[in-house]
Design a protein around this motif. Structure first.
Motif, mmCIF file in Angstrom:
data_model
loop_
_atom_site.group_PDB
_atom_site.id
_atom_site.type_symbol
_atom_site.label_atom_id
_atom_site.label_comp_id
_atom_site.label_asym_id
_atom_site.label_seq_id
_atom_site.Cartn_x
_atom_site.Cartn_y
_atom_site.Cartn_z
ATOM 1 N N SER A 90 -1.017 -1.369 10.250
ATOM 2 C CA SER A 90 0.214 -1.136 11.010
ATOM 3 C C SER A 90 0.605 0.329 11.079
ATOM 4 N N SER A 91 0.365 1.083 9.973
ATOM 5 C CA SER A 91 0.779 2.490 9.999
ATOM 6 C C SER A 91 -0.263 3.377 10.679
ATOM 7 N N LYS A 92 -1.419 2.812 11.038
ATOM 8 C CA LYS A 92 -2.489 3.641 11.610
ATOM 9 C C LYS A 92 -2.839 3.264 13.051
ATOM 10 N N ILE A 93 -2.162 2.237 13.595
ATOM 11 C CA ILE A 93 -2.526 1.774 14.944
ATOM 12 C C ILE A 93 -2.432 2.886 15.973
ATOM 13 N N GLY A 109 -11.831 2.171 6.659
ATOM 14 C CA GLY A 109 -11.964 1.780 5.253
ATOM 15 C C GLY A 109 -10.615 1.408 4.671
ATOM 16 N N GLY A 110 -10.598 1.181 3.369
ATOM 17 C CA GLY A 110 -9.329 0.882 2.689
ATOM 18 C C GLY A 110 -8.858 -0.545 2.929
ATOM 19 N N GLY A 111 -7.578 -0.745 2.662
ATOM 20 C CA GLY A 111 -6.988 -2.075 2.773
ATOM 21 C C GLY A 111 -7.054 -2.639 4.187
ATOM 22 N N MET A 112 -7.079 -1.738 5.167
ATOM 23 C CA MET A 112 -7.158 -2.143 6.574
ATOM 24 C C MET A 112 -8.363 -3.018 6.884
ATOM 25 N N SER A 152 -7.588 -10.470 -0.598
ATOM 26 C CA SER A 152 -7.459 -9.053 -0.205
ATOM 27 C C SER A 152 -6.206 -8.830 0.622
ATOM 28 N N LEU A 153 -5.784 -7.570 0.642
ATOM 29 C CA LEU A 153 -4.636 -7.177 1.457
ATOM 30 C C LEU A 153 -4.916 -7.543 2.913
ATOM 31 N N VAL A 154 -3.935 -8.158 3.556
ATOM 32 C CA VAL A 154 -4.140 -8.497 4.975
ATOM 33 C C VAL A 154 -2.797 -8.469 5.693
ATOM 34 N N GLY A 173 -10.736 -7.339 -2.343
ATOM 35 C CA GLY A 173 -11.541 -6.130 -2.134
ATOM 36 C C GLY A 173 -10.693 -4.891 -2.404
ATOM 37 N N LEU A 174 -11.147 -4.080 -3.352
ATOM 38 C CA LEU A 174 -10.355 -2.883 -3.682
ATOM 39 C C LEU A 174 -11.139 -1.580 -3.478
ATOM 40 N N ASP A 175 -12.418 -1.703 -3.137
ATOM 41 C CA ASP A 175 -13.186 -0.489 -2.805
ATOM 42 C C ASP A 175 -14.383 -0.900 -1.965
ATOM 43 N N TRP A 219 -10.301 13.211 8.324
ATOM 44 C CA TRP A 219 -10.167 12.145 7.303
ATOM 45 C C TRP A 219 -8.700 11.902 6.974
ATOM 46 N N ASN A 220 -8.301 10.672 7.161
ATOM 47 C CA ASN A 220 -6.933 10.279 6.832
ATOM 48 C C ASN A 220 -6.940 8.948 6.086
ATOM 49 N N GLY A 221 -6.645 9.002 4.809
ATOM 50 C CA GLY A 221 -6.485 7.770 4.025
ATOM 51 C C GLY A 221 -7.704 7.406 3.198
ATOM 52 N N PRO A 222 -7.492 7.087 1.919
ATOM 53 C CA PRO A 222 -8.592 6.710 1.018
ATOM 54 C C PRO A 222 -9.229 5.377 1.419
ATOM 55 N N VAL A 223 -10.507 5.190 1.065
ATOM 56 C CA VAL A 223 -11.190 3.938 1.432
ATOM 57 C C VAL A 223 -11.123 2.880 0.325
ATOM 58 N N GLY A 251 -6.150 15.150 6.140
ATOM 59 C CA GLY A 251 -4.692 15.080 6.265
ATOM 60 C C GLY A 251 -4.158 13.745 5.825
ATOM 61 N N GLY A 252 -2.874 13.706 5.512
ATOM 62 C CA GLY A 252 -2.270 12.457 5.057
ATOM 63 C C GLY A 252 -2.177 12.490 3.556
ATOM 64 N N GLY A 253 -0.988 12.206 3.049
ATOM 65 C CA GLY A 253 -0.671 12.355 1.642
ATOM 66 C C GLY A 253 -1.763 11.926 0.674
ATOM 67 N N ASP A 254 -2.275 10.697 0.829
ATOM 68 C CA ASP A 254 -3.171 10.179 -0.198
ATOM 69 C C ASP A 254 -4.589 10.719 -0.112
ATOM 70 N N SER A 255 -5.044 11.062 1.095
ATOM 71 C CA SER A 255 -6.388 11.656 1.148
ATOM 72 C C SER A 255 -6.340 13.066 0.594
ATOM 73 N N VAL A 256 -5.221 13.762 0.794
ATOM 74 C CA VAL A 256 -5.065 15.100 0.215
ATOM 75 C C VAL A 256 -5.002 14.985 -1.315
HETATM 76 N N1 LIG Z 1 -8.606 -2.135 -0.487
HETATM 77 C C1 LIG Z 1 -7.351 -1.747 -0.692
HETATM 78 N N2 LIG Z 1 -6.403 -2.618 -1.058
HETATM 79 C C2 LIG Z 1 -5.137 -2.203 -1.284
HETATM 80 N N3 LIG Z 1 -4.720 -0.929 -1.159
HETATM 81 C C3 LIG Z 1 -5.623 -0.002 -0.806
HETATM 82 C C4 LIG Z 1 -6.982 -0.362 -0.560
HETATM 83 N N4 LIG Z 1 -7.644 0.761 -0.235
HETATM 84 C C5 LIG Z 1 -6.755 1.777 -0.282
HETATM 85 N N5 LIG Z 1 -5.534 1.332 -0.620
HETATM 86 C C6 LIG Z 1 -4.305 2.107 -0.868
HETATM 87 O O1 LIG Z 1 -3.855 2.763 0.282
HETATM 88 C C7 LIG Z 1 -2.975 3.754 -0.127
HETATM 89 C C8 LIG Z 1 -2.943 4.871 0.855
HETATM 90 O O2 LIG Z 1 -2.456 4.396 2.049
HETATM 91 P P1 LIG Z 1 -1.780 5.310 3.132
HETATM 92 O O3 LIG Z 1 -0.441 5.728 2.646
HETATM 93 O O4 LIG Z 1 -1.885 4.608 4.418
HETATM 94 O O5 LIG Z 1 -2.733 6.583 3.148
HETATM 95 P P2 LIG Z 1 -2.360 8.049 3.502
HETATM 96 O O6 LIG Z 1 -1.205 8.447 2.625
HETATM 97 O O7 LIG Z 1 -3.596 8.812 3.180
HETATM 98 O O8 LIG Z 1 -2.025 8.060 4.941
HETATM 99 C C9 LIG Z 1 -3.448 4.224 -1.470
HETATM 100 O O9 LIG Z 1 -2.379 4.150 -2.386
HETATM 101 C C10 LIG Z 1 -4.563 3.246 -1.808
HETATM 102 O O10 LIG Z 1 -4.492 2.767 -3.147
#
Ligand SMILES: Nc1ncnc2c1ncn2[C@@H]1O[C@H](COP(=O)(O)OP(=O)(O)O)[C@@H](O)[C@H]1O
Ligand SMILES: O=C(OP(=O)(O)O)[C@H](O)COP(=O)(O)O
Length: 395
Positions: A199-202, A218-221, A236-238, A292-294, A315-319, A351-356
């Motif tokens: 939702s925050s990346k659409i 990648g990530g929760g998406m 998993s997160l959905v 799924g967490l990674d 790159w925006n957001g951890p996987v 860019g983006g808080g968490d990838s930084v």
């Molecule tokens: N598979 C996953 N399940 C749940 N949370 C996840 C998963 N992968 C990544 N995340 C979480 O997503 C969060 C970052 O999301 P977001 O705020 O959208 O990123 P950014 O701040 O980089 O834009 C991190 O706290 C990370 O733990």
């Protein structure tokens, strides 16, 4: 248009809007000073030009005056980084600020108290902006992280400096980095989108679609996409209300000839905890009660290959949930692949808080081309929105 490199600062007082909205711990110590370090070149430029500097910023989202959000907490750190004893005005407007600003000599720096102690800042109040403007001869906007806000100090103040306003180096660097990715990019161009939710990346995914060659998700998406294609995602997160959007994005990728890369395998856990039991499974065959967490080995291999063959990378957001070591491997691998690509000559923007936070955690910030100081501002700029802090200077 004036620029920081052509302006004569000699004998002038510059009021600089910086973004010193930095994280503080319970002892009010700065836990990440990226934004402070980023602002130093602009401040030094004015001082070296024989000017003086008045710094203004917000910190957090206080409701009125609140000690916890005082910028006094950053004075000593800023002084050490600058090599100058920074003076502090405990009110951003009023008599004391006026006197301290008037008495400021060449080479001196004054930091004003949190602008958001006044509701007028966020309201974009013109009288408040004028009081700030009256402290100085010129205005520099260097607060990229806050450039998407139409506040008194980020935008409204511009009208009091029709000739004497300019971007600082942070703003210049951020804007030209995004241009390098979106306008003059060397190909292939790859965007890596991670983080928690679709939702925050659409909006950003939709903006990038016609521009990129590769889109890594990648990530929760991931799991919203996998579920939308009929896969089993266990616990998993959905976002069930975004399944249609996920399908739409997959279709748009096809229509735009974008190679969309999703995870094929996942590191799953039986609990959202660093000590959970874990195993690797196919991303669309996650057992009930597992989440799924990674990303796992096969996916890491695929993502690495795409990244290392790219010439431009965003790159925006951890996987994965990189905050927990057990689930940090995928995000670390992405960071390493970006560094490898950058060493081979690619341009990389993070860019983006968490990838930084991730790139800093692995001490790799110096090994990529540009680390943005903006979260929301960067996303809005990439999405093509006009940022008030940019429009205020460019007119
Ligand atoms: N598979 C996953 N399940 C749940 N949370 C996840 C998963 N992968 C990544 N995340 C979480 O997503 C969060 C970052 O999301 P977001 O705020 O959208 O990123 P950014 O701040 O980089 O834009 C991190 O706290 C990370 O733990
Ligand atoms: O930290 C900031 O934004 P970010 O969390 O989007 O990076 C900026 O300082 C803007 O703060 P705000 O979102 O309270 O206006």
């Amino acid at each position: 248009m004036q620029t920081i490199d052509s302006y004569n600062f000699s004998g002038k007082k510059a009021i600089i809007r910086v973004d010193f909205n930095v994280p503080l711990n319970d002892q009010f110590e700065i836990t990440d000073d990226t934004r402070i370090r980023a602002a130093l070149p602009t401040i030094k430029k004015v001082l070296e030009g024989n000017g003086s500097v008045i710094l203004m910023s917000h910190l957090g989202r206080p409701k009125g005056v609140d000690e916890k959000f005082s910028l006094k907490h950053i004075v000593s750190h800023l002084s050490a980084k600058l090599g100058v004893d920074v003076k502090f005005a405990d009110d951003c407007i009023g008599e004391s600020a006026k006197t301290m600003a008037a008495e400021l000599k060449e080479g001196e720096v004054l930091l004003l108290e949190n602008l958001r102690f006044y509701g007028e800042e966020k309201a974009g109040d013109e009288a408040f902006a004028k009081k700030l403007a009256d402290l100085a001869d010129l205005w520099i906007n260097d607060a990229f992280g806050t450039a998407h806000r139409a506040h008194a100090s980020t935008a409204v103040i511009a009208k009091f400096f029709p000739e004497d306003k300019m971007f600082g180096y942070v703003m210049e660097g951020e804007l030209s980095s995004v241009d390098k990715v979106l306008k003059d990019s060397k190909r292939p161009l790859t965007a890596i989108m991670g983080g928690a939710k679709v939702s925050s990346k659409i909006d950003i995914i939709k903006t990038l679609m016609p521009k990129v060659d590769h889109l890594i998700i990648g990530g929760g998406m991931t799991y919203t996409f996998v579920k939308s294609m009929g896969g089993n995602i266990g616990n998993s997160l959905v976002e069930d209300d975004k399944l249609d959007i996920a399908r739409e994005i997959l279709k748009e990728a096809e229509e735009n000839n974008v190679k969309l890369h999703l995870a094929v395998d996942a590191l799953v856990a039986d609990d959202f905890s660093n000590d959970a039991n874990t195993k690797v499974c196919n991303v669309s065959e996650i057992p009930a009660d597992w989440m799924g967490l990674d990303v796992a080995e096969e996916t890491i291999k695929n993502f690495k290959k795409v990244i290392e063959e790219s010439e431009t990378i965003l790159w925006n957001g951890p996987v994965g949930v990189f905050e927990m070591d057990t689930f940090a491997k995928g995000t670390k691998a992405i960071a390493d692949a970006i560094v490898t690509a950058t060493e081979k000559g690619a341009f990389s923007l993070i860019g983006g808080g968490d990838s930084v936070a991730a790139i800093n955690k692995y001490n790799l910030a110096d090994k990529v081309s540009y680390v943005s100081t903006g979260g929301g501002a960067l996303l809005e700029y990439i999405e093509g929105k006009e940022l008030p802090g940019v429009a205020a200077i460019r007119g």
